[in-house]
Design a protein around this motif. Structure first.
Motif, PDB file in Angstrom:
ATOM      1  N   GLU A 108      -1.638  42.046  32.879  1.00 58.04           N
ATOM      2  CA  GLU A 108      -1.219  43.264  32.624  1.00 58.04           C
ATOM      3  C   GLU A 108       0.188  43.137  31.950  1.00 58.04           C
ATOM      4  O   GLU A 108       1.292  42.455  32.499  1.00 58.04           O
ATOM      5  N   ASP A 109       0.637  44.282  31.451  1.00 60.37           N
ATOM      6  CA  ASP A 109       1.952  44.509  30.981  1.00 60.37           C
ATOM      7  C   ASP A 109       3.038  45.133  32.090  1.00 60.37           C
ATOM      8  O   ASP A 109       2.443  45.585  33.133  1.00 60.37           O
ATOM      9  N   SER A 110       4.254  45.088  31.900  1.00 63.03           N
ATOM     10  CA  SER A 110       5.094  45.448  32.952  1.00 63.03           C
ATOM     11  C   SER A 110       5.082  47.039  33.323  1.00 63.03           C
ATOM     12  O   SER A 110       5.388  47.460  34.196  1.00 63.03           O
ATOM     13  N   GLN A 111       4.853  47.805  32.088  1.00 60.99           N
ATOM     14  CA  GLN A 111       4.690  49.266  32.321  1.00 60.99           C
ATOM     15  C   GLN A 111       3.724  49.636  33.115  1.00 60.99           C
ATOM     16  O   GLN A 111       3.909  50.470  33.969  1.00 60.99           O
ATOM     17  N   THR A 112       2.552  48.815  32.802  1.00 60.24           N
ATOM     18  CA  THR A 112       1.366  49.526  33.655  1.00 60.24           C
ATOM     19  C   THR A 112       1.624  48.953  35.169  1.00 60.24           C
ATOM     20  O   THR A 112       1.090  49.627  36.027  1.00 60.24           O
ATOM     21  N   THR A 113       1.907  47.786  35.313  1.00 62.95           N
ATOM     22  CA  THR A 113       2.255  47.232  36.625  1.00 62.95           C
ATOM     23  C   THR A 113       3.306  48.002  37.346  1.00 62.95           C
ATOM     24  O   THR A 113       3.182  48.299  38.545  1.00 62.95           O
ATOM     25  N   GLU A 114       4.407  48.284  36.691  1.00 61.76           N
ATOM     26  CA  GLU A 114       5.314  49.319  37.526  1.00 61.76           C
ATOM     27  C   GLU A 114       4.638  50.537  37.933  1.00 61.76           C
ATOM     28  O   GLU A 114       5.017  50.776  39.193  1.00 61.76           O
ATOM     29  N   ARG A 115       3.787  51.284  37.078  1.00 66.44           N
ATOM     30  CA  ARG A 115       3.356  52.254  37.852  1.00 66.44           C
ATOM     31  C   ARG A 115       2.297  51.941  38.833  1.00 66.44           C
ATOM     32  O   ARG A 115       2.209  52.798  40.036  1.00 66.44           O
ATOM     33  N   LEU A 116       1.512  51.114  38.566  1.00 70.71           N
ATOM     34  CA  LEU A 116       0.673  50.573  39.649  1.00 70.71           C
ATOM     35  C   LEU A 116       1.398  50.321  40.818  1.00 70.71           C
ATOM     36  O   LEU A 116       1.071  50.713  42.296  1.00 70.71           O
ATOM     37  N   LEU A 117       2.621  49.598  41.034  1.00 77.15           N
ATOM     38  CA  LEU A 117       3.129  49.282  42.107  1.00 77.15           C
ATOM     39  C   LEU A 117       3.934  50.354  42.876  1.00 77.15           C
ATOM     40  O   LEU A 117       3.740  50.604  43.998  1.00 77.15           O
ATOM     41  N   HIS A 118       4.300  51.419  42.119  1.00 83.27           N
ATOM     42  CA  HIS A 118       4.942  52.593  42.715  1.00 83.27           C
ATOM     43  C   HIS A 118       3.719  53.286  43.523  1.00 83.27           C
ATOM     44  O   HIS A 118       4.093  54.024  44.371  1.00 83.27           O
ATOM     45  N   PRO A 148      15.287  47.958  40.821  1.00 83.96           N
ATOM     46  CA  PRO A 148      14.739  48.365  42.053  1.00 83.96           C
ATOM     47  C   PRO A 148      13.535  49.528  42.102  1.00 83.96           C
ATOM     48  O   PRO A 148      13.287  50.226  41.074  1.00 83.96           O
ATOM     49  N   PRO A 149      12.636  49.085  42.861  1.00 84.17           N
ATOM     50  CA  PRO A 149      12.790  48.490  44.115  1.00 84.17           C
ATOM     51  C   PRO A 149      11.946  47.018  44.038  1.00 84.17           C
ATOM     52  O   PRO A 149      11.684  46.490  45.141  1.00 84.17           O
ATOM     53  N   PHE A 150      11.751  46.740  42.959  1.00 84.99           N
ATOM     54  CA  PHE A 150      11.190  45.375  42.746  1.00 84.99           C
ATOM     55  C   PHE A 150      11.973  44.217  42.241  1.00 84.99           C
ATOM     56  O   PHE A 150      11.669  43.517  41.494  1.00 84.99           O
ATOM     57  N   ASP A 151      13.029  44.209  42.772  1.00 83.43           N
ATOM     58  CA  ASP A 151      14.250  43.181  42.862  1.00 83.43           C
ATOM     59  C   ASP A 151      14.840  42.399  43.800  1.00 83.43           C
ATOM     60  O   ASP A 151      15.863  41.944  43.964  1.00 83.43           O
ATOM     61  N   ASN A 152      13.968  42.786  44.976  1.00 82.92           N
ATOM     62  CA  ASN A 152      14.644  42.343  46.324  1.00 82.92           C
ATOM     63  C   ASN A 152      14.211  40.838  46.486  1.00 82.92           C
ATOM     64  O   ASN A 152      13.133  40.303  46.061  1.00 82.92           O
ATOM     65  N   ALA A 153      15.589  40.230  46.511  1.00 82.52           N
ATOM     66  CA  ALA A 153      15.440  38.628  46.559  1.00 82.52           C
ATOM     67  C   ALA A 153      14.671  38.171  47.851  1.00 82.52           C
ATOM     68  O   ALA A 153      14.142  37.097  47.961  1.00 82.52           O
ATOM     69  N   ASP A 154      14.615  39.018  48.959  1.00 84.17           N
ATOM     70  CA  ASP A 154      13.525  38.331  49.948  1.00 84.17           C
ATOM     71  C   ASP A 154      12.221  38.881  49.827  1.00 84.17           C
ATOM     72  O   ASP A 154      11.544  38.296  50.894  1.00 84.17           O
ATOM     73  N   ALA A 155      11.790  39.096  48.829  1.00 91.05           N
ATOM     74  CA  ALA A 155      10.416  39.451  48.645  1.00 91.05           C
ATOM     75  C   ALA A 155       9.615  38.036  48.560  1.00 91.05           C
ATOM     76  O   ALA A 155      10.096  37.138  48.100  1.00 91.05           O
TER      77      ALA A 155
END
Length: 323
Positions: free
Chosen positions: A88-98, A19-26
């Motif tokens: 991009e990798d997941s770590q950088t992507t997570e930071r950007l999305l936050h 979360p918050p990047f696991d919402n099924a309705d995204a």
């Protein structure tokens, strides 16, 4: 004050992020280079990035994206969900999305973290979001420890205010320090201008040690002007009041050491370095007149006057660098 988000490492196997990047309705899935899926909302990406807006609009209409930066992003649609394969990798992507989501900003613990996020934001043209990240680049911790890296990163991404601030912090270190790989990403002319700035600041700061007219009107009360028991310097010195004064040699010796130090490290902290002060204070301690006042007078002089004049001198030097 909001608490920083602590990054949680994704599962090593292919899967949806936490979360918050696991919402099924995204309605969008970002598939990173290390096989992690982020379920996000299209509207958030469209608002944050002009590049992703182009990609998502093209994916919905089955047309080719027009933005040059969008050509490397593969997109496909499965039912009502658009899937984007990003490099991009997941770590950088997570930071950007936050930074894009209405939540607390993530903690960026290293300059590598900041640089990675800035690079991704530049690629996707997230102009408004960059404004939040650029402040993290010039946190005191980064500026104190790695001002040259901060300078190179800031200039690379054309962050003028942060570049100038970092340049001033480089004055707290010798002009030639250890090499940093971030310099590979900026032109040699930018680094040359930084070296030139350092040299000019050194010249401006050193000039203060040979001209006492900037001393305050009350300077004649300091013990190195009042004492007749110590050996005087061979030269007499004019002060701001227009009078000529003899001065104790141990004070002049301090100013000579300060001149050499300021040439190498032209910043306000240099003049109060104990290594500069101690030899003169030791000599003053052997004088029956100076021993009672030298320490206090030196503290007032270096803290309230000399440091401030050094700051004024280097602030008058321009970092002549194009953006």
């Amino acid at each position: 004050m909001s608490q920083p988000i602590v990054s949680r490492p994704p599962s090593p196997k292919l899967g949806v992020f936490s979360p918050p990047f696991d919402n099924a309705d995204a309605d969008v899935i970002l598939h990173t280079s290390d096989g992690v899926q982020f379920r996000v909302y299209k509207i958030i990406l469209i608002i944050a990035s002009s590049v992703l807006k182009d990609v998502l609009s093209s994916a919905s209409s089955s047309t080719q994206p027009s933005h040059p930066a969008a050509t490397g992003i593969k997109s496909r649609q499965e039912e009502n969900t658009i899937i984007l394969d990003i490099k991009e990798d997941s770590q950088t992507t997570e930071r950007l999305l936050h930074f894009c989501y209405p939540s607390a900003d993530p903690a960026l613990h290293t300059l590598d973290d900041v640089q990675g996020v800035l690079e991704m934001m530049k690629k996707y043209e997230m102009i408004e979001v960059i404004e939040r990240v650029r402040k993290l680049l010039v946190t005191p911790h980064f500026l104190e420890l790695d001002p040259l890296r901060v300078f190179a990163i800031a200039y690379r991404y054309r962050l003028e205010e942060e570049t100038r601030l970092a340049a001033k912090y480089t004055l707290r270190h010798p002009i030639f320090g250890p090499f940093v790989s971030d310099l590979d990403h900026i032109p040699a002319s930018a680094y040359y201008r930084l070296l030139e700035y350092h040299r000019k600041c050194g010249i401006a700061a050193c000039a203060l040690t040979a001209d006492f007219t900037w001393f305050p009107n009350s300077a004649s009360r300091w013990v190195w002007f009042q004492c007749d028991d110590c050996v005087h310097h061979s030269l007499s010195w004019p002060l701001a009041d227009g009078k000529i004064y003899e001065v104790n040699s141990w004070f002049i010796e301090y100013m000579e050491r300060a001149r050499d130090a300021l040439r190498e490290i032209p910043c306000s902290k240099t003049v109060s370095d104990p290594l500069l002060l101690c030899p003169s204070l030791e000599r003053a301690a052997g004088c029956p007149t100076c021993r009672f006042s030298a320490f206090v007078d030196f503290s007032v002089f270096t803290t309230d006057y000399f440091s401030a004049e050094v700051e004024k001198a280097i602030d008058a030097v321009d970092l002549n660098i194009p953006f």
